[in-house]
Design a protein around this motif. Structure first.
Motif, mmCIF file in Angstrom:
data_model
loop_
_atom_site.group_PDB
_atom_site.id
_atom_site.type_symbol
_atom_site.label_atom_id
_atom_site.label_comp_id
_atom_site.label_asym_id
_atom_site.label_seq_id
_atom_site.Cartn_x
_atom_site.Cartn_y
_atom_site.Cartn_z
ATOM 1 N N ALA A 65 -2.874 -7.449 -5.174
ATOM 2 C CA ALA A 65 -1.634 -7.488 -5.936
ATOM 3 C C ALA A 65 -0.707 -6.394 -5.433
ATOM 4 O O ALA A 65 -1.140 -5.254 -5.194
ATOM 5 C CB ALA A 65 -1.915 -7.296 -7.426
ATOM 6 N N TYR A 66 0.556 -6.741 -5.274
ATOM 7 C CA TYR A 66 1.591 -5.793 -4.852
ATOM 8 C C TYR A 66 2.546 -5.615 -6.015
ATOM 9 O O TYR A 66 3.047 -6.593 -6.577
ATOM 10 C CB TYR A 66 2.343 -6.323 -3.627
ATOM 11 N N MET A 67 2.819 -4.365 -6.381
ATOM 12 C CA MET A 67 3.651 -4.055 -7.543
ATOM 13 C C MET A 67 4.718 -3.043 -7.163
ATOM 14 O O MET A 67 4.449 -2.091 -6.429
ATOM 15 C CB MET A 67 2.768 -3.520 -8.688
ATOM 16 N N GLY A 68 5.930 -3.269 -7.681
ATOM 17 C CA GLY A 68 7.045 -2.392 -7.364
ATOM 18 C C GLY A 68 7.272 -1.340 -8.424
ATOM 19 O O GLY A 68 6.877 -1.488 -9.583
ATOM 20 N N SER A 69 7.929 -0.256 -8.028
ATOM 21 C CA SER A 69 8.209 0.863 -8.932
ATOM 22 C C SER A 69 9.693 0.951 -9.244
ATOM 23 O O SER A 69 10.531 0.992 -8.342
ATOM 24 C CB SER A 69 7.766 2.185 -8.291
ATOM 25 N N ARG A 70 9.996 0.993 -10.546
ATOM 26 C CA ARG A 70 11.368 1.248 -10.958
ATOM 27 C C ARG A 70 11.749 2.704 -10.768
ATOM 28 O O ARG A 70 12.928 3.057 -10.791
ATOM 29 C CB ARG A 70 11.551 0.878 -12.436
ATOM 30 N N ALA A 71 10.765 3.568 -10.578
ATOM 31 C CA ALA A 71 11.039 5.000 -10.468
ATOM 32 C C ALA A 71 11.690 5.363 -9.143
ATOM 33 O O ALA A 71 12.654 6.140 -9.110
ATOM 34 C CB ALA A 71 9.744 5.799 -10.647
ATOM 35 N N ASP A 72 11.179 4.779 -8.037
ATOM 36 C CA ASP A 72 11.711 5.181 -6.732
ATOM 37 C C ASP A 72 11.573 4.108 -5.658
ATOM 38 O O ASP A 72 11.711 4.406 -4.479
ATOM 39 C CB ASP A 72 11.031 6.475 -6.252
ATOM 40 N N GLY A 73 11.289 2.871 -6.050
ATOM 41 C CA GLY A 73 11.226 1.800 -5.067
ATOM 42 C C GLY A 73 9.937 1.709 -4.289
ATOM 43 O O GLY A 73 9.849 0.933 -3.326
ATOM 44 N N ALA A 74 8.915 2.456 -4.676
ATOM 45 C CA ALA A 74 7.634 2.384 -3.985
ATOM 46 C C ALA A 74 6.959 1.040 -4.244
ATOM 47 O O ALA A 74 7.262 0.353 -5.217
ATOM 48 C CB ALA A 74 6.722 3.528 -4.440
ATOM 49 N N VAL A 75 6.024 0.681 -3.356
ATOM 50 C CA VAL A 75 5.201 -0.510 -3.545
ATOM 51 C C VAL A 75 3.741 -0.064 -3.562
ATOM 52 O O VAL A 75 3.265 0.613 -2.648
ATOM 53 C CB VAL A 75 5.420 -1.547 -2.429
ATOM 54 N N TYR A 76 3.040 -0.468 -4.611
ATOM 55 C CA TYR A 76 1.637 -0.117 -4.808
ATOM 56 C C TYR A 76 0.795 -1.364 -4.648
ATOM 57 O O TYR A 76 1.166 -2.449 -5.111
ATOM 58 C CB TYR A 76 1.449 0.470 -6.206
ATOM 59 N N ARG A 77 -0.357 -1.228 -3.993
ATOM 60 C CA ARG A 77 -1.220 -2.367 -3.686
ATOM 61 C C ARG A 77 -2.588 -2.152 -4.318
ATOM 62 O O ARG A 77 -3.210 -1.113 -4.134
ATOM 63 C CB ARG A 77 -1.350 -2.520 -2.184
ATOM 64 N N THR A 78 -3.078 -3.165 -5.079
ATOM 65 C CA THR A 78 -4.378 -3.091 -5.743
ATOM 66 C C THR A 78 -5.284 -4.203 -5.250
ATOM 67 O O THR A 78 -4.866 -5.360 -5.154
ATOM 68 C CB THR A 78 -4.217 -3.200 -7.272
ATOM 69 N N ASP A 79 -6.530 -3.860 -4.957
ATOM 70 C CA ASP A 79 -7.550 -4.835 -4.619
ATOM 71 C C ASP A 79 -8.081 -5.413 -5.928
ATOM 72 O O ASP A 79 -8.678 -4.699 -6.739
ATOM 73 C CB ASP A 79 -8.675 -4.146 -3.837
ATOM 74 N N LEU A 80 -7.859 -6.698 -6.156
ATOM 75 C CA LEU A 80 -8.246 -7.314 -7.422
ATOM 76 C C LEU A 80 -9.757 -7.347 -7.616
ATOM 77 O O LEU A 80 -10.239 -7.445 -8.749
ATOM 78 C CB LEU A 80 -7.685 -8.735 -7.510
ATOM 79 N N ARG A 81 -10.509 -7.235 -6.543
ATOM 80 C CA ARG A 81 -11.960 -7.268 -6.649
ATOM 81 C C ARG A 81 -12.529 -5.973 -7.220
ATOM 82 O O ARG A 81 -13.596 -5.968 -7.821
ATOM 83 C CB ARG A 81 -12.581 -7.546 -5.279
ATOM 84 N N THR A 82 -11.814 -4.871 -7.004
ATOM 85 C CA THR A 82 -12.326 -3.569 -7.425
ATOM 86 C C THR A 82 -11.419 -2.850 -8.415
ATOM 87 O O THR A 82 -11.864 -1.934 -9.106
ATOM 88 C CB THR A 82 -12.505 -2.653 -6.205
#
Length: 317
Positions: A65-82
């Protein structure tokens, strides 16, 4: 913004993203995103960095999953399995990442909120590929995006227009004014979530206030109201997800997902059921992996500070 203790190094995160995106680019079967159920051990909740201020979420053909930040435009990536993750794309002060979509070629299309931008980020490396200035820097809010045919279509919650950015970064941006039955209400969020119609010829756009679904002709911008059966409105409508002729509407401050059946012409939406969960804390957008829906909690009614905690949750499809 602080990192959670479990986060891997930036090199590890980008390496994982490269592997995932390469699989996408070489044509990995998208059936993985719609096929067998995740292992029972996969988490149904995962922590996000403190102060991330998440809003958008997208999932491609691999369980990330890729998620965006309203704080500073960063993109965070999470492994759904873990449930573990790290930053794919570092943020920049004064920018935002609201809605986002991952293309089959590994490019992320990101709505830039109040800055009026559309960014394209390479999910294999985290590199910023390009930035398009869609609007003036004030008086607009580029909110969500959908990939249809040769363009990524962006909504502007403060203006009655959609923006079509060419996929692959070549070509002219198309400006599509909304007409017909479209109602633009001043000083509130109008156009928000967006998906393609089942036939791929048009768009479904939700106007958050007062809560109306529209069918938009991609050629002309003519908007027709989609009549609701079983619901008076979709007030606080935010992210949309369509699977076949089933439309999922996230109603953020109501902490509910309304599930509608669309008729063949996308003129009527019949409410079939609603989904809610005690873990919902103003979820904004939704993405699918297999038999689960994944959402991020924006927590709009909580303090939006660098110390505020955030998370993502999964519910059965």
């Amino acid at each position: 913004m602080t990192r959670n203790p479990f986060q891997p190094s930036r090199r590890a995160v980008l390496g994982g993203a490269a592997t995932a995106a390469l699989t996408v680019a070489t044509g990995a079967a998208t059936a993985r995103a719609t096929g067998g159920a995740p292992a029972a051990a996969w988490p149904t909740e995962f922590a996000l960095p403190d102060g991330l201020l998440p809003e958008g979420i997208t999932i491609g053909a691999r369980p990330y999953a890729y998620m965006g930040s309203r704080a500073d435009g960063a993109v965070y990536r999470t492994d759904l399995r873990t449930g573990k993750g790290g930053f794919l794309h570092e943020g920049t002060a004064g920018t935002a990442a609201i809605g986002l979509k991952l293309d089959h070629d590994g490019l992320l299309y990101i709505a830039g909120g109040g800055g009026g931008t559309a960014k394209i980020v390479d999910a294999r490396s985290g590199r910023l590929v390009s930035t398009h200035q869609l609007t003036d820097a004030t008086g607009h809010f580029v909110n969500d995006v959908v990939l249809v045919r040769d363009r990524a279509w962006f909504t502007d919650s403060r203006d009655s227009v959609l923006y079509g950015v060419p996929r692959g970064c070549r070509g002219e941006i198309r400006r599509l004014p909304l007409g017909g039955a479209w109602v633009q209400t001043p000083d509130v969020n109008n156009a928000n979530g967006i998906v393609a119609t089942p036939d791929g010829r048009g768009l479904i756009v939700v106007s958050s206030a007062p809560g109306t679904l529209y069918h938009v002709d991609l050629r002309t911008g003519h908007a027709s109201v989609i009549a609701l059966d079983g619901a008076q409105s979709v007030a606080n409508g935010d992210g949309l997800l369509r699977i076949g002729r089933t439309l999922y509407v996230v109603q953020n401050r109501l902490n509910v997902i309304s599930v509608f059946a669309l008729d063949a012409a996308t003129r009527t939406a019949t409410l079939r059921r609603t989904i809610t969960d005690p873990r919902f804390d103003i979820p904004t957008t939704v993405a699918r992996w297999s038999h689960r829906l994944y959402l991020v909690n924006a927590r709009f009614t909580s303090p939006q500070t660098p110390d505020t905690t955030f998370n993502g949750v999964a519910v059965p499809l």
